[in-house]
Design a protein around this motif. Sequence first.
Motif, PDB file in Angstrom:
ATOM      1  N   ARG A   1       0.814  -1.229   0.000  1.00 37.46           N
ATOM      2  CA  ARG A   1       0.000   0.000   0.000  1.00 37.46           C
ATOM      3  C   ARG A   1       0.844   1.274   0.000  1.00 37.46           C
ATOM      4  NH1 ARG A   1      -2.872  -3.773   2.657  1.00 37.46           N
ATOM      5  NH2 ARG A   1      -1.954  -3.387   4.703  1.00 37.46           N
ATOM      6  N   SER A   2       1.887   1.289  -0.810  1.00 39.43           N
ATOM      7  CA  SER A   2       2.673   2.520  -0.977  1.00 39.43           C
ATOM      8  C   SER A   2       1.846   3.529  -1.774  1.00 39.43           C
ATOM      9  CB  SER A   2       3.975   2.212  -1.724  1.00 39.43           C
ATOM     10  OG  SER A   2       3.692   1.980  -3.091  1.00 39.43           O
ATOM     11  N   PRO A   3       2.152   4.808  -1.661  1.00 37.81           N
ATOM     12  CA  PRO A   3       1.419   5.801  -2.469  1.00 37.81           C
ATOM     13  C   PRO A   3       1.762   5.696  -3.957  1.00 37.81           C
ATOM     14  CG  PRO A   3       3.188   6.847  -1.218  1.00 37.81           C
ATOM     15  CD  PRO A   3       3.146   5.425  -0.765  1.00 37.81           C
ATOM     16  N   GLU A   4       0.795   6.080  -4.791  1.00 37.19           N
ATOM     17  CA  GLU A   4       1.058   6.139  -6.228  1.00 37.19           C
ATOM     18  C   GLU A   4       1.780   7.453  -6.510  1.00 37.19           C
ATOM     19  OE1 GLU A   4      -2.306   5.660  -8.823  1.00 37.19           O
ATOM     20  OE2 GLU A   4      -1.134   6.234 -10.600  1.00 37.19           O
ATOM     21  N   ARG A   5       3.014   7.347  -6.975  1.00 34.54           N
ATOM     22  CA  ARG A   5       3.786   8.557  -7.291  1.00 34.54           C
ATOM     23  C   ARG A   5       5.027   8.172  -8.111  1.00 34.54           C
ATOM     24  NH1 ARG A   5       6.481  10.194  -1.429  1.00 34.54           N
ATOM     25  NH2 ARG A   5       7.118   8.113  -0.795  1.00 34.54           N
ATOM     26  N   ALA A   6       5.362   9.009  -9.057  1.00 38.37           N
ATOM     27  CA  ALA A   6       6.527   8.750  -9.900  1.00 38.37           C
ATOM     28  C   ALA A   6       7.782   9.378  -9.311  1.00 38.37           C
ATOM     29  CB  ALA A   6       6.293   9.288 -11.304  1.00 38.37           C
ATOM     30  N   SER A   7       7.603  10.302  -8.373  1.00 39.65           N
ATOM     31  CA  SER A   7       8.761  10.913  -7.721  1.00 39.65           C
ATOM     32  C   SER A   7       8.756  10.588  -6.237  1.00 39.65           C
ATOM     33  CB  SER A   7       8.747  12.430  -7.904  1.00 39.65           C
ATOM     34  OG  SER A   7       9.836  13.000  -7.182  1.00 39.65           O
ATOM     35  N   LEU A   8       9.882  10.080  -5.762  1.00 35.44           N
ATOM     36  CA  LEU A   8      10.022   9.780  -4.335  1.00 35.44           C
ATOM     37  C   LEU A   8      10.787  10.892  -3.617  1.00 35.44           C
ATOM     38  CD1 LEU A   8      10.942   5.973  -4.606  1.00 35.44           C
ATOM     39  CD2 LEU A   8       8.688   7.071  -4.665  1.00 35.44           C
ATOM     40  N   ILE A   9      11.102  11.945  -4.369  1.00 31.45           N
ATOM     41  CA  ILE A   9      11.833  13.069  -3.788  1.00 31.45           C
ATOM     42  C   ILE A   9      10.910  13.843  -2.843  1.00 31.45           C
ATOM     43  CG2 ILE A   9      13.080  15.221  -4.302  1.00 31.45           C
ATOM     44  CD1 ILE A   9      14.605  12.992  -5.475  1.00 31.45           C
ATOM     45  N   GLU A  10      11.389  14.105  -1.659  1.00 30.43           N
ATOM     46  CA  GLU A  10      10.638  14.910  -0.692  1.00 30.43           C
ATOM     47  C   GLU A  10      11.543  16.036  -0.213  1.00 30.43           C
ATOM     48  OE1 GLU A  10       9.165  12.391   2.419  1.00 30.43           O
ATOM     49  OE2 GLU A  10       8.420  10.913   0.977  1.00 30.43           O
ATOM     50  N   PRO A  11      10.953  17.119   0.273  1.00 29.50           N
ATOM     51  CA  PRO A  11      11.774  18.235   0.745  1.00 29.50           C
ATOM     52  C   PRO A  11      12.754  17.787   1.826  1.00 29.50           C
ATOM     53  CG  PRO A  11       9.458  18.882   0.655  1.00 29.50           C
ATOM     54  CD  PRO A  11       9.505  17.407   0.384  1.00 29.50           C
ATOM     55  N   GLY A  12      14.001  18.207   1.678  1.00 25.34           N
ATOM     56  CA  GLY A  12      15.001  17.906   2.689  1.00 25.34           C
ATOM     57  C   GLY A  12      15.611  16.520   2.612  1.00 25.34           C
ATOM     58  N   LEU A  13      15.205  15.741   1.617  1.00 22.51           N
ATOM     59  CA  LEU A  13      15.740  14.374   1.491  1.00 22.51           C
ATOM     60  C   LEU A  13      17.186  14.420   1.001  1.00 22.51           C
ATOM     61  CD1 LEU A  13      14.744  11.302   1.514  1.00 22.51           C
ATOM     62  CD2 LEU A  13      14.552  11.588  -0.964  1.00 22.51           C
ATOM     63  N   PRO A  14      18.151  13.962   1.804  1.00 21.73           N
ATOM     64  CA  PRO A  14      19.535  14.027   1.330  1.00 21.73           C
ATOM     65  C   PRO A  14      19.849  12.927   0.326  1.00 21.73           C
ATOM     66  CG  PRO A  14      19.454  13.126   3.563  1.00 21.73           C
ATOM     67  CD  PRO A  14      18.031  13.402   3.145  1.00 21.73           C
ATOM     68  N   GLY A  15      20.802  13.191  -0.552  1.00 19.24           N
ATOM     69  CA  GLY A  15      21.219  12.162  -1.501  1.00 19.24           C
ATOM     70  C   GLY A  15      21.399  12.710  -2.893  1.00 19.24           C
ATOM     71  N   THR A  16      21.990  11.881  -3.755  1.00 20.90           N
ATOM     72  CA  THR A  16      22.193  12.236  -5.161  1.00 20.90           C
ATOM     73  C   THR A  16      20.955  11.875  -5.955  1.00 20.90           C
ATOM     74  OG1 THR A  16      24.537  11.758  -4.933  1.00 20.90           O
ATOM     75  CG2 THR A  16      23.672  11.842  -7.165  1.00 20.90           C
ATOM     76  N   LYS A  17      20.457  12.823  -6.700  1.00 21.20           N
ATOM     77  CA  LYS A  17      19.248  12.569  -7.479  1.00 21.20           C
ATOM     78  C   LYS A  17      19.487  11.496  -8.530  1.00 21.20           C
ATOM     79  CE  LYS A  17      15.647  15.172  -9.826  1.00 21.20           C
ATOM     80  NZ  LYS A  17      15.280  16.470 -10.397  1.00 21.20           N
ATOM     81  N   LEU A  18      18.506  10.612  -8.693  1.00 20.25           N
ATOM     82  CA  LEU A  18      18.592   9.523  -9.664  1.00 20.25           C
ATOM     83  C   LEU A  18      17.299   9.491 -10.478  1.00 20.25           C
ATOM     84  CD1 LEU A  18      19.877   6.809 -10.729  1.00 20.25           C
ATOM     85  CD2 LEU A  18      18.603   5.676  -8.906  1.00 20.25           C
TER      86      LEU A  18
ATOM     87  N   ARG B   1       9.309   4.978  -1.074  1.00 17.80           N
ATOM     88  CA  ARG B   1       8.448   3.890  -1.538  1.00 17.80           C
ATOM     89  C   ARG B   1       7.363   4.506  -2.410  1.00 17.80           C
ATOM     90  NH1 ARG B   1       8.961  -0.587   2.024  1.00 17.80           N
ATOM     91  NH2 ARG B   1      10.247  -0.059   3.836  1.00 17.80           N
ATOM     92  N   GLY B   2       7.016   3.828  -3.484  1.00 20.98           N
ATOM     93  CA  GLY B   2       5.943   4.333  -4.334  1.00 20.98           C
ATOM     94  C   GLY B   2       5.657   3.386  -5.476  1.00 20.98           C
ATOM     95  N   HIS B   3       4.454   3.523  -6.027  1.00 22.24           N
ATOM     96  CA  HIS B   3       4.120   2.714  -7.207  1.00 22.24           C
ATOM     97  C   HIS B   3       3.600   3.617  -8.319  1.00 22.24           C
ATOM     98  CE1 HIS B   3       0.023   2.792  -5.405  1.00 22.24           C
ATOM     99  NE2 HIS B   3      -0.379   2.694  -6.660  1.00 22.24           N
ATOM    100  N   GLN B   4       3.666   3.094  -9.527  1.00 20.97           N
ATOM    101  CA  GLN B   4       3.205   3.815 -10.721  1.00 20.97           C
ATOM    102  C   GLN B   4       2.833   2.794 -11.792  1.00 20.97           C
ATOM    103  OE1 GLN B   4       6.516   5.438 -13.336  1.00 20.97           O
ATOM    104  NE2 GLN B   4       7.611   5.367 -11.389  1.00 20.97           N
ATOM    105  N   TYR B   5       2.247   3.282 -12.893  1.00 21.11           N
ATOM    106  CA  TYR B   5       1.811   2.401 -13.984  1.00 21.11           C
ATOM    107  C   TYR B   5       2.465   2.851 -15.289  1.00 21.11           C
ATOM    108  CZ  TYR B   5      -1.686   1.025 -10.602  1.00 21.11           C
ATOM    109  OH  TYR B   5      -2.304   0.564  -9.455  1.00 21.11           O
ATOM    110  N   THR B   6       2.765   1.897 -16.144  1.00 15.89           N
ATOM    111  CA  THR B   6       3.356   2.250 -17.436  1.00 15.89           C
ATOM    112  C   THR B   6       2.321   2.927 -18.341  1.00 15.89           C
ATOM    113  OG1 THR B   6       2.859   0.030 -18.275  1.00 15.89           O
ATOM    114  CG2 THR B   6       5.101   0.442 -17.472  1.00 15.89           C
ATOM    115  N   ASP B   7       2.837   3.749 -19.263  1.00 18.10           N
ATOM    116  CA  ASP B   7       1.947   4.417 -20.212  1.00 18.10           C
ATOM    117  C   ASP B   7       1.646   3.481 -21.395  1.00 18.10           C
ATOM    118  OD1 ASP B   7       4.132   4.446 -21.944  1.00 18.10           O
ATOM    119  OD2 ASP B   7       4.499   6.590 -21.748  1.00 18.10           O
ATOM    120  N   ARG B   8       1.054   4.025 -22.442  1.00 17.67           N
ATOM    121  CA  ARG B   8       0.622   3.180 -23.577  1.00 17.67           C
ATOM    122  C   ARG B   8       1.791   2.501 -24.271  1.00 17.67           C
ATOM    123  NH1 ARG B   8      -3.311   6.914 -26.971  1.00 17.67           N
ATOM    124  NH2 ARG B   8      -2.820   5.342 -28.534  1.00 17.67           N
ATOM    125  N   GLU B   9       2.969   3.100 -24.185  1.00 23.09           N
ATOM    126  CA  GLU B   9       4.159   2.483 -24.801  1.00 23.09           C
ATOM    127  C   GLU B   9       4.929   1.628 -23.804  1.00 23.09           C
ATOM    128  OE1 GLU B   9       3.748   6.008 -25.837  1.00 23.09           O
ATOM    129  OE2 GLU B   9       2.590   5.010 -27.394  1.00 23.09           O
TER     130      GLU B   9
END
Length: 205
Positions: free
Chosen positions: A66-83, A121-129
Motif C-alpha cells: 500500500r505505498s502511495p502512487e507517485r513517480a517521484s520519491l523526492i521529498e523536501p530535505g531528502l539528502p542524496g544524489t538525485k537519480l 516507496r511508491g508505485h506507478q503504472y506504465t503508459d501506452r508504450e
Amino acid sequence: MKQRQRLSHGRRQLLHGIGFLPFAYLLGTWPDMNDAPAGEVLPTPACTDSGEPTPQQMEGPFFRPRSPERASLIEPGLPGTKLLLSGQVLSTTCEPVAGALLEFWHADNSGNYDLEGFRLRGHQYTDREGRYRLETIVPGQYPFRTRHIHVKVQAPRERILTTQLYFPDEPRNQRDFLFKPRLLMAMQDTDTAMTARFDFILKLS
Ligand code: FE
C-alpha cells in the motif's frame, strides 16, 4: 586571412552536407536512429538478445504494501544524489506492456529503510508504450548488501515479478550473494543527476 579561413571552412561543411544527404539516401544508409546521441542513455540489451524474462530475486524483509502512487520519491530535505530511472516494461516478444504496475522501494542515503512510513516507496503504472519513469535518490548501502533498488512489476492480470536492480562499478557487486549482471542498470551521470535505464521483460501467460 582569418576571415578567409573561416569562410572556406564553412564552405567545406556546406559541401559536405549537400554531398552526404543524397548519397546516404540512395544507399539507404541513413544514420541509425537507435544510436543515441551524446547525452542520452542507451537502452539496456534486453528482449532482443535472448528473449529471456527479467530474473526474479527475493523480496527481502523491508517491503511494505500500500505505498502511495507517485513517480517521484523526492521529498523536501531528502539528502542524496538525485537519480532518474526510466525504461519500458516489455513482453518476451518485445511488445510494450501498457498499464503495468511498478512498485519501487529502497534504502535512504544512509542505508536505512523507512519501516513506519512510505519514504522512498511508491508505485506507478506504465503508459501506452510501456514506459515508466522514476525520480528518486541513489540508495545508500547497508551491511552484507551491495547498492540496489527493489521493485515489483506486474502486467495487468499477470503474475508479479519481484526483483532488484543494481548499479555498475560498485565494488561490492562481486561479493553480493544476490547480485546478477543481468540486473544492472545502464547508467549515465549528468551535471545535476544520475540517469539510469532498465527495461523489464515479462513472460506473459
Ligand atoms: Fe534491500
